[in-house]
Write an enzyme that holds these catalytic residues in place. Structure first.
Site, PDB file in Angstrom:
ATOM      1  N   ASP A 128       6.447  -5.229  -7.357  1.00 34.95           N
ATOM      2  CA  ASP A 128       6.103  -4.876  -6.224  1.00 34.95           C
ATOM      3  C   ASP A 128       5.899  -3.221  -6.321  1.00 34.95           C
ATOM      4  OD1 ASP A 128       6.297  -3.675  -3.720  1.00 34.95           O
ATOM      5  OD2 ASP A 128       7.592  -5.202  -2.865  1.00 34.95           O
ATOM      6  N   LYS A 163       2.254   0.927   3.643  1.00 35.87           N
ATOM      7  CA  LYS A 163       3.186   2.254   3.326  1.00 35.87           C
ATOM      8  C   LYS A 163       2.007   3.370   2.949  1.00 35.87           C
ATOM      9  CE  LYS A 163       6.248  -0.608   4.283  1.00 35.87           C
ATOM     10  NZ  LYS A 163       7.071  -1.557   3.655  1.00 35.87           N
ATOM     11  N   TYR A 171      13.133  -5.248  -1.888  1.00 36.68           N
ATOM     12  CA  TYR A 171      12.963  -5.180  -0.197  1.00 36.68           C
ATOM     13  C   TYR A 171      13.751  -6.277   0.220  1.00 36.68           C
ATOM     14  CZ  TYR A 171      10.492  -5.021   4.041  1.00 36.68           C
ATOM     15  OH  TYR A 171       9.995  -4.832   5.341  1.00 36.68           O
ATOM     16  N   ARG A 201     -11.939 -16.458   6.839  1.00 34.96           N
ATOM     17  CA  ARG A 201     -10.817 -16.749   6.300  1.00 34.96           C
ATOM     18  C   ARG A 201     -11.163 -16.869   4.888  1.00 34.96           C
ATOM     19  NH1 ARG A 201      -9.318 -21.437   5.717  1.00 34.96           N
ATOM     20  NH2 ARG A 201      -9.593 -22.336   7.861  1.00 34.96           N
TER      21      ARG A 201
HETATM   22  C1  LIG Z   1       7.665  -3.033   3.471  1.00 32.38           C
HETATM   23  C2  LIG Z   1       7.668  -3.520   2.231  1.00 32.38           C
HETATM   24  C3  LIG Z   1       7.365  -4.672   1.853  1.00 32.38           C
HETATM   25  C4  LIG Z   1       6.927  -5.670   3.178  1.00 32.38           C
HETATM   26  O1  LIG Z   1       5.833  -5.421   3.577  1.00 32.38           O
HETATM   27  P1  LIG Z   1       5.205  -5.409   5.106  1.00 32.38           P
HETATM   28  O2  LIG Z   1       4.004  -4.951   5.015  1.00 32.38           O
HETATM   29  O3  LIG Z   1       6.135  -4.721   5.876  1.00 32.38           O
HETATM   30  O4  LIG Z   1       5.198  -7.012   5.388  1.00 32.38           O
HETATM   31  C5  LIG Z   1       7.466  -5.345   0.561  1.00 32.38           C
HETATM   32  N1  LIG Z   1       7.837  -4.741  -0.332  1.00 32.38           N
HETATM   33  C6  LIG Z   1       8.378  -3.302  -0.051  1.00 32.38           C
HETATM   34  C7  LIG Z   1       8.798  -2.489  -1.398  1.00 32.38           C
HETATM   35  C8  LIG Z   1       8.343  -2.721   1.170  1.00 32.38           C
HETATM   36  O5  LIG Z   1       8.560  -1.389   1.190  1.00 32.38           O
END
Ligand SMILES: *Cc1c(COP(=O)(O)O)cnc(C)c1O
Length: 386
Positions: free
Chosen positions: A174, A199, A102, A50
């Site tokens: 982000d 993604k 998001y 961890r």
């Molecule tokens: C998918 C997404 C998240 C969240 O991520 P997870 O891996 O699904 O927890 C946060 N910000 C954006 C822009 C996203 O597309």
């Protein structure tokens, strides 16, 4: 980028390369929870997974280098990464978020951090002068996405970071939709970059993970503490898959973006289409700003069909493009933000920020572009026949 001048090479050789013990060109998967110690107070530098794991550490070094930051942190999901960042704040603090962030980011603030007395306000971060008037003494950070999900709204990252620093706030970006191959917020002045690595970074729709990069030693220490204390870490196998995915990020994104540019232009010229949202189109909101801060418009497109087209028929008529949440994988995906990704945002708020029930979001994959376009054309034609 430090050692490698070009990002295409850093994607493959950055961070920690290979395995010095055997010469393996890939970082091994250290599938272990603990590490044998030589004696009391005498360990190898690794104590418990961890706290630290060599496969995860290689990924963390890689993303830090790619984002031009000082330290990286890998988490079990994008939301775990965002949760760790929001854990930097105290009761009474407030975070400004862009409208259209998001849905999960909104939800964790609204339904979880709210219980701990950490507030938020949703503001139009594209208007810097207006944004400055929203900075009250309790505001401690501005969290933005550019492009923001799902209208692909562009925010000036350098201007927001400058404004944040003027008021001693953190600027958090982000960068999921762009990745460091297209846009590097820390080079534009941001303090913290977060990613849903699920993604484009993973890129194959086969894992869920999140990353954080910071550019400051104190912040790095605080995040390392939060990561180890709250424990939402990425496992060794997912870390390995991510390192593997990142190696092809450049070639994948070149094709994703090429396809997206063609699809956006095609949709814009389609008589059934009311509006196309794509930052790479010259008439898009924020086109000039995006051109300055990013290499291109990315590979996400949203659009609206004209009123006489049946949206349900459109979704059910697609054959190549899959109806699914998520984005950024090699396969093209389509989603309906109002009922899927942004369903956790109340109806009235959705209308206010432009997430209408007719909005369609595309994650353009790396298939043959003619196949993508003919799938769209056929589904549009069928949805107009009812
Ligand atoms: C998918 C997404 C998240 C969240 O991520 P997870 O891996 O699904 O927890 C946060 N910000 C954006 C822009 C996203 O597309």
């Amino acid at each position: 980028m430090s050692e490698y001048h070009n990002i295409e090479s850093a994607l493959i050789h950055g961070g920690i390369y290979g395995d010095p013990h055997t010469g393996a060109v890939n970082v091994p998967i250290y599938q272990t929870s603990t590490y044998e110690q030589h004696g009391l107070g005498n360990n190898t530098g690794w104590e418990y997974s961890r706290t630290g794991n060599p496969t995860r550490a290689a990924l963390e070094a890689l993303i830090a280098e790619l984002e031009s930051g000082k330290a990286g942190f890998a988490f079990a999901s994008g939301m775990a990464a965002i949760t760790a960042v929001l854990s930097l704040f105290d009761t009474g603090d407030k975070v400004i978020i862009s409208s259209n962030v998001y849905g999960g980011t909104f939800r964790v603030l609204d339904k979880v951090f709210n219980h701990f007395g950490i507030g938020y306000s949703i503001e139009d971060t594209t208007n810097i002068e207006l944004l400055e008037t929203k900075i009250t003494p309790d505001v401690k950070a501005i969290l933005i996405e550019s492009p923001a999900n799902p209208l692909l709204t562009i925010t000036d990252i350098a201007a927001v970071s400058e404004l944040a620093h003027k008021h001693q706030l953190l600027s958090i970006v982000d960068n999921t939709f762009m990745t460091p191959y297209i846009q590097r917020p820390i080079e534009l002045g941001a303090d913290i970059v977060v990613h849903s690595a699920t993604k484009y970074l993973g890129g194959h729709s086969d894992l869920v993970a999140g990353l954080v990069v910071v550019n400051d030693e104190t912040l790095a220490q605080r995040l390392a503490f939060i990561q180890n204390s709250t424990g939402g870490v990425a496992g060794p196998f997912d870390s390995f898959l991510l390192i593997r995915g990142i190696k092809t990020l450049g070639v994948r994104l070149d094709r994703h973006v090429d396809n997206a540019e063609k699809a956006a232009e095609h949709l814009q010229n389609h008589p059934a289409v009311k509006k196309v949202y794509y930052p790479g189109l010259p008439d898009a909101q924020g086109y000039e700003i995006n051109k300055r801060q990013a290499k291109n418009g990315g590979a996400m497109i949203s659009f609206e069909l004209k009123e006489n087209y049946n949206i349900k028929t459109f979704f059910s008529s697609l054959q190549l493009i899959a109806l699914a949440e998520s984005l950024g994988g090699v396969e093209s995906l389509v989603c309906h933000p109002a009922s899927m990704t942004h369903a956790s945002i109340p109806y009235e708020v959705r209308q206010k920020v432009g997430i209408t029930d007719g909005l369609i979001r595309l994650s353009i994959g790396i298939e043959n572009i003619d196949d993508i376009l003919s799938d769209l054309d056929r589904a549009i034609a069928e949805s107009g026949e009812s």
